[in-house]
Scaffold this active site. Structure first.
Site, mmCIF file in Angstrom:
data_model
loop_
_atom_site.group_PDB
_atom_site.id
_atom_site.type_symbol
_atom_site.label_atom_id
_atom_site.label_comp_id
_atom_site.label_asym_id
_atom_site.label_seq_id
_atom_site.Cartn_x
_atom_site.Cartn_y
_atom_site.Cartn_z
ATOM 1 N N ARG A 53 20.293 23.080 -1.077
ATOM 2 C CA ARG A 53 18.957 23.698 -0.992
ATOM 3 C C ARG A 53 18.389 23.931 -2.383
ATOM 4 O O ARG A 53 17.185 23.871 -2.600
ATOM 5 C CB ARG A 53 19.001 25.009 -0.192
ATOM 6 C CG ARG A 53 17.628 25.703 -0.157
ATOM 7 C CD ARG A 53 17.539 26.814 0.878
ATOM 8 N NE ARG A 53 18.573 27.809 0.753
ATOM 9 C CZ ARG A 53 18.628 28.742 -0.218
ATOM 10 N NH1 ARG A 53 17.694 28.799 -1.149
ATOM 11 N NH2 ARG A 53 19.615 29.600 -0.243
ATOM 12 N N TYR A 106 -7.440 17.212 4.224
ATOM 13 C CA TYR A 106 -6.607 16.841 5.370
ATOM 14 C C TYR A 106 -6.467 18.051 6.313
ATOM 15 O O TYR A 106 -6.277 19.176 5.843
ATOM 16 C CB TYR A 106 -5.242 16.399 4.834
ATOM 17 C CG TYR A 106 -4.201 16.151 5.878
ATOM 18 C CD1 TYR A 106 -4.186 14.960 6.603
ATOM 19 C CD2 TYR A 106 -3.221 17.102 6.154
ATOM 20 C CE1 TYR A 106 -3.220 14.734 7.562
ATOM 21 C CE2 TYR A 106 -2.250 16.872 7.109
ATOM 22 C CZ TYR A 106 -2.263 15.695 7.815
ATOM 23 O OH TYR A 106 -1.312 15.465 8.763
ATOM 24 N N ASP A 178 -4.367 16.301 -4.204
ATOM 25 C CA ASP A 178 -3.541 15.585 -3.238
ATOM 26 C C ASP A 178 -3.856 14.102 -3.414
ATOM 27 O O ASP A 178 -4.986 13.661 -3.178
ATOM 28 C CB ASP A 178 -3.891 16.077 -1.823
ATOM 29 C CG ASP A 178 -3.020 15.445 -0.743
ATOM 30 O OD1 ASP A 178 -2.584 14.293 -0.923
ATOM 31 O OD2 ASP A 178 -2.818 16.093 0.296
ATOM 32 N N LYS A 203 3.653 9.177 3.846
ATOM 33 C CA LYS A 203 2.676 8.092 3.942
ATOM 34 C C LYS A 203 3.109 6.926 3.045
ATOM 35 O O LYS A 203 4.150 6.359 3.278
ATOM 36 C CB LYS A 203 1.288 8.623 3.607
ATOM 37 C CG LYS A 203 0.943 9.954 4.315
ATOM 38 C CD LYS A 203 0.796 9.818 5.821
ATOM 39 C CE LYS A 203 0.796 11.172 6.533
ATOM 40 N NZ LYS A 203 -0.121 12.169 6.007
HETATM 41 C C1 LIG Z 1 -0.226 13.627 5.971
HETATM 42 C C2 LIG Z 1 -0.956 14.321 4.888
HETATM 43 C C3 LIG Z 1 -0.559 15.610 4.463
HETATM 44 C C4 LIG Z 1 0.556 16.383 5.125
HETATM 45 O O1 LIG Z 1 1.771 15.779 4.882
HETATM 46 P P1 LIG Z 1 3.045 15.934 5.851
HETATM 47 O O2 LIG Z 1 4.042 15.055 5.203
HETATM 48 O O3 LIG Z 1 2.640 15.509 7.220
HETATM 49 O O4 LIG Z 1 3.412 17.377 5.804
HETATM 50 C C5 LIG Z 1 -1.247 16.190 3.416
HETATM 51 N N1 LIG Z 1 -2.283 15.556 2.823
HETATM 52 C C6 LIG Z 1 -2.683 14.334 3.207
HETATM 53 C C7 LIG Z 1 -3.831 13.694 2.511
HETATM 54 C C8 LIG Z 1 -2.038 13.666 4.251
HETATM 55 O O5 LIG Z 1 -2.461 12.448 4.647
#
Ligand SMILES: *Cc1c(COP(=O)(O)O)cnc(C)c1O
Length: 378
Positions: A53, A106, A178, A203
């Protein structure tokens, strides 16, 4: 040794050093030490590991990889994109502080900051980042963080990072971007002056739709604080998922090159289809394509339900970024929880379809999408 003991132990604890070509999976919850000096050495920062962890070679490998790709000194992995965002935000703000965030974040991130963080006494204002004056107008005395996305979902607005950096510096704020949709292959926000970059590695970084993971990149101090949050909140990524993510990331450049080039072609072809009212794709940012998401708005004469039925081999999936082309319906999935007026204001109607372009042959993707559009006309 008795049977019960020898099933667990061998007499000689020392092991051979095996040098494997790829990083092994350190599928362990904790690490062993030879003596107390070594244990003390861990606390003095000798780079050893103690407890997964707190740190694990596989999760560290992922954090270091993304730092390298983003051109940042430090990186850290987390159990999901959302937990990476949470750790990044909590590294900067505490109860009583204020965040200015983009209104087209998002959906999951939007909920995180609007619901969870508000309950923790953190103030949040969401504004349209298309208008710098509005963003600046939302900054208060207690604002600590400015937060947006390099390419937004699903309408693919490209953030003006220079403007975000300018506002952050002028008002002494930490900037958070992000970078999930763009990936460091297309965009490196840290090198443009953004303080903290986050990704849903679920992603494109993972790229194969088989893990949930998140990463952060930035300078040592900020990422160190975020890493502390990950440890204390128990938001660590598992060694196996970190390993799979690193494995997927090896082909990030190849995938982005192919998927973006395909997306560029698909966007061009769909523009030629009279039943497509609008094509959203950030063309202006690169001739070979800029990202692999194409969003379209079908004309009012198209039956969206029939469009989805006509997709053939293209799967309907409420996520994105895999090597296979997939399609989603933002209004009833990612943006479902948004009030209808907010969706209308953002331009997310029933006719809006988000397409995540894969590595298949562009001709096949175009043909299948055109077939679905034909079917939608009845
Ligand atoms: C999918 C996504 C998230 C969240 O990510 P998770 O891995 O599902 O927690 C945050 N920001 C964007 C732009 C995303 O496409």
């Amino acid at each position: 040794m008795n049977f019960e003991t020898s099933v667990l132990h061998k007499k000689n604890k020392t092991e051979r050093t095996i040098i494997s070509k790829v990083t092994p999976i350190y599928q362990t919850s904790a690490f062993a030490f030879n003596d107390l000096d070594e244990l003390e050495g861990f606390y003095q920062g000798n780079g050893n590991y103690l407890y997964s962890r707190v740190g694990n070679p596989n999760t560290d490998e992922l954090g270091e990889l993304i730092a390298r790709l983003e051109g940042a000194p430090a990186g850290a992995a987390a159990s999901s994109g959302l937990s990476a965002i949470l750790a990044g935000v909590l590294a900067v703000v505490k109860s009583g502080d204020h965040i200015v965030a983009a209104d087209d974040l998002y959906g999951g991130s939007f909920h995180l900051i609007k619901e969870e963080l508000t309950q923790l006494g953190i103030e949040v204002t969401v504004v349209s980042f298309s208008d710098a004056a509005q963003v600046e107008g939302a900054i208060q005395e207690n604002t600590k963080l400015i937060y947006s996305e390099s390419i937004t979902n699903p309408l693919l607005r490209v953030e003006n990072l220079e403007e975000v950096v300018r506002l952050a510096q002028k008002h002494h704020l930490v900037s958070l971007i992000d970078n999930t949709f763009a990936t460091p292959y297309h965009c490196q926000p840290y090198l443009k002056g953004i303080d903290l970059v986050v990704h849903s590695a679920t992603k494109y970084i993972g790229g194969h739709s088989d893990i949930t993971a998140g990463v952060l990149a930035g300078d040592e101090e900020l990422v160190g604080k975020a890493r502390g949050k990950i440890v204390n909140l128990g938001a660590n990524l598992s060694p196996f998922e970190a390993w799979l993510t690193c494995r997927g990331a090896k082909t990030l450049a190849l995938r982005m090159k192919q998927q973006s080039a395909n997306a560029n072609r698909v966007a061009g072809a769909l523009k030629q289809n009279k039943e497509v009212k609008k094509v959203y794709y950030p063309y202006q940012h690169g001739e070979e394509g800029f990202g692999a998401i194409v969003t379209i708005e079908l004309t009012d004469s198209a039956d969206v339900n029939e469009f989805f039925k006509g997709l053939g081999w293209i799967k309907i999936v409420p996520t994105l970024a895999g090597v296979e082309t997939s399609v989603s319906h933002p209004l009833i999935t990612s943006h479902r929880a948004l009030p209808p007026e907010a969706c209308r204001e953002l331009g997310i109607t029933k006719q809006v379809v988000r397409i995540s372009i894969g590595i298949e042959h562009a001709d096949d993707i175009i043909a299948q999408l055109n077939e679905a559009i034909n079917r939608s006309l009845g």
